[in-house]
Design an enzyme around this catalytic site. Structure first.
Site, PDB file in Angstrom:
ATOM      1  NE  ARG A  60     -40.451 -10.500  -6.393  1.00  0.00           N
ATOM      2  CZ  ARG A  60     -40.020  -9.467  -6.755  1.00  0.00           C
ATOM      3  NH1 ARG A  60     -40.429  -9.012  -7.514  1.00  0.00           N
ATOM      4  NH2 ARG A  60     -38.848  -9.568  -6.836  1.00  0.00           N
ATOM      5  CB  THR A  61     -40.610 -12.131   0.295  1.00  0.00           C
ATOM      6  OG1 THR A  61     -40.202 -13.082  -0.314  1.00  0.00           O
ATOM      7  CG2 THR A  61     -40.765 -13.587   1.353  1.00  0.00           C
ATOM      8  CE  LYS A  90     -30.699   0.947  20.879  1.00  0.00           C
ATOM      9  NZ  LYS A  90     -31.819   1.000  22.266  1.00  0.00           N
ATOM     10  NE  ARG A 111     -36.051 -12.347   2.344  1.00  0.00           N
ATOM     11  CZ  ARG A 111     -36.568 -12.370   0.974  1.00  0.00           C
ATOM     12  NH1 ARG A 111     -36.143 -11.026   0.349  1.00  0.00           N
ATOM     13  NH2 ARG A 111     -37.397 -13.359   0.483  1.00  0.00           N
ATOM     14  CG  HIS A 139     -37.423 -17.814   0.316  1.00  0.00           C
ATOM     15  ND1 HIS A 139     -38.523 -17.599   0.531  1.00  0.00           N
ATOM     16  CD2 HIS A 139     -37.145 -16.749  -0.846  1.00  0.00           C
ATOM     17  CE1 HIS A 139     -38.591 -16.411   0.413  1.00  0.00           C
ATOM     18  NE2 HIS A 139     -38.234 -15.854  -0.477  1.00  0.00           N
TER      19      HIS A 139
HETATM   20  C1  NCD Z   1     -35.992 -14.615  -3.946  1.00  0.00           C
HETATM   21  C2  NCD Z   1     -35.130 -14.721  -2.463  1.00  0.00           C
HETATM   22  O1  NCD Z   1     -35.093 -13.870  -1.660  1.00  0.00           O
HETATM   23  O2  NCD Z   1     -34.238 -15.700  -2.294  1.00  0.00           O
HETATM   24  N1  NCD Z   1     -36.324 -13.065  -3.877  1.00  0.00           N
HETATM   25  C3  NCD Z   1     -37.996 -14.072  -3.534  1.00  0.00           C
HETATM   26  O3  NCD Z   1     -37.807 -14.198  -2.891  1.00  0.00           O
HETATM   27  N2  NCD Z   1     -39.086 -13.642  -3.950  1.00  0.00           N
HETATM   28  C4  NCD Z   1     -34.921 -14.902  -5.099  1.00  0.00           C
HETATM   29  C5  NCD Z   1     -33.343 -13.928  -5.362  1.00  0.00           C
HETATM   30  O4  NCD Z   1     -33.586 -13.223  -4.054  1.00  0.00           O
HETATM   31  O5  NCD Z   1     -33.065 -14.213  -6.093  1.00  0.00           O
END
Ligand code: NCD
Length: 312
Positions: A60-61, A90, A111, A139
């Site tokens: 999703r993100t 590297k 991320r 997040h």
């Molecule tokens: C979450 C995350 O990555 O923290 N997912 C997301 O971004 N939609 C929640 C999760 O992974 O449990």
């Protein structure tokens, strides 16, 4: 609150007015998406490039950031396997990676599994960096879209009882949600096994800002009080010991029977992915909002990208 040119690393950066301003912009973005779907493409971010740098899995993100940029007429470059296929392999530092990528792009979403990693890259970057999850820490955009989903449904935040259920220790999403919700008068109900409780400093902060906080292990005994049932996954990848994880896997399962005890006008949210904490028989319940959240995520990220890039 000033968005333009800022790194967005934590939900702690948001004040009440900034949050409502962002939500109102996100609401307007719904029309931009509708128009784009009908062939009338927005040009708000024309000429701008977003880099998505992902060192951890995502569905999703990353797609949501990229969709948001595309919907606004911007462009995207992406690496979803930074850990293995970028110069990090590297031994390039995060600082250097930030410096380099920002010479080519206008904004970065990143991320990474380590707490503080996004901040390290942001320190080197000449372009704004948005945290798309740094280990169990934060997040921000997920927290924003969750609170936006609640705001849209209830038309307010103050006075609500919000239950957070699952892995409140390692879950970065509940941490980000708490930072945002603490600007409003909320009753928090935290449901977690003792070993996966909400960190003490977060609970302390909420209590200091005069919020009522109830911490329990038994979900069934409190679900009836919740306006919002915010489910989360037990964060398997954060457990060094997999036997320890197995102790908690499946500890809370929201199913049709348990929904029978929930308020008629409550909502169920989940950042997804779900493992077994929401059974599929809840999906058709009109209170289930976890698929609608995905749409809300796109407009929230559109609003944030446009604001950080100073275009709205
Ligand atoms: C979450 C995350 O990555 O923290 N997912 C997301 O971004 N939609 C929640 C999760 O992974 O449990």
């Amino acid at each position: 609150m000033n968005f333009k040119g800022q790194h967005i690393l934590s939900t702690k950066q948001f004040d009440k007015d900034g949050l409502i301003e962002l939500f109102q912009t996100a609401k307007k973005m719904e029309k931009v998406v509708d128009d784009a779907r009908k062939g009338k493409q927005s040009k708000i971010l024309e000429g701008k490039i977003l880099a998505t740098l992902f060192f951890e899995p995502s569905t999703r993100t990353r797609f949501s950031f990229e969709t948001a940029m595309n919907r606004l007429g911007g462009r995207v470059i992406s690496n979803f396997d930074m850990m293995n296929s970028s110069s990090i392999k590297k031994r390039e530092t995060l600082w250097d990676t930030g410096k380099v990528v920002s010479q080519m792009t206008d904004i970065i979403a990143m991320r990474h599994p380590e707490v503080g990693s996004v901040e390290k890259l942001a320190k080197g970057s000449d372009a704004p960096v948005i945290n798309a999850g740094d280990g169990p820490n934060q997040h921000p955009t997920q927290g924003l879209l969750d609170v936006y989903t609640i705001w849209k449904k209830f038309g307010k935040l103050s006075g609500l009882t919000i239950g957070m259920v699952g892995d409140l220790k390692y879950g970065r999403v509940p941490h980000s949600q708490c930072d945002l919700l603490k600007h409003f008068g909320i009753k928090f109900i935290f449901v977690a096994p003792k070993a996966l409780k909400m960190p003490e400093e977060i609970v302390g902060e909420l209590k200091k800002s005069k919020h009522e906080v109830l911490e329990v292990e038994d979900f069934g005994s409190v679900i009836g009080q919740m306006d919002v049932i915010a489910m989360t996954r037990i964060q398997e990848e954060r457990f060094a010991n997999k036997d320890e994880y197995k102790k908690y896997a499946g500890v809370y399962v929201l199913d049709k029977k348990l929904m029978g005890k929930a308020k008629k006008d409550s909502i169920v949210i989940h950042p997804m992915p779900r493992v077994d904490e929401i059974s599929s028989d809840v999906d058709l319940d009109s209170r289930a909002k976890y698929f609608e959240q995905v749409k809300n995520g796109v407009v929230i990220r559109m609003a944030l990208l446009a604001k950080v890039l100073g275009k709205i």
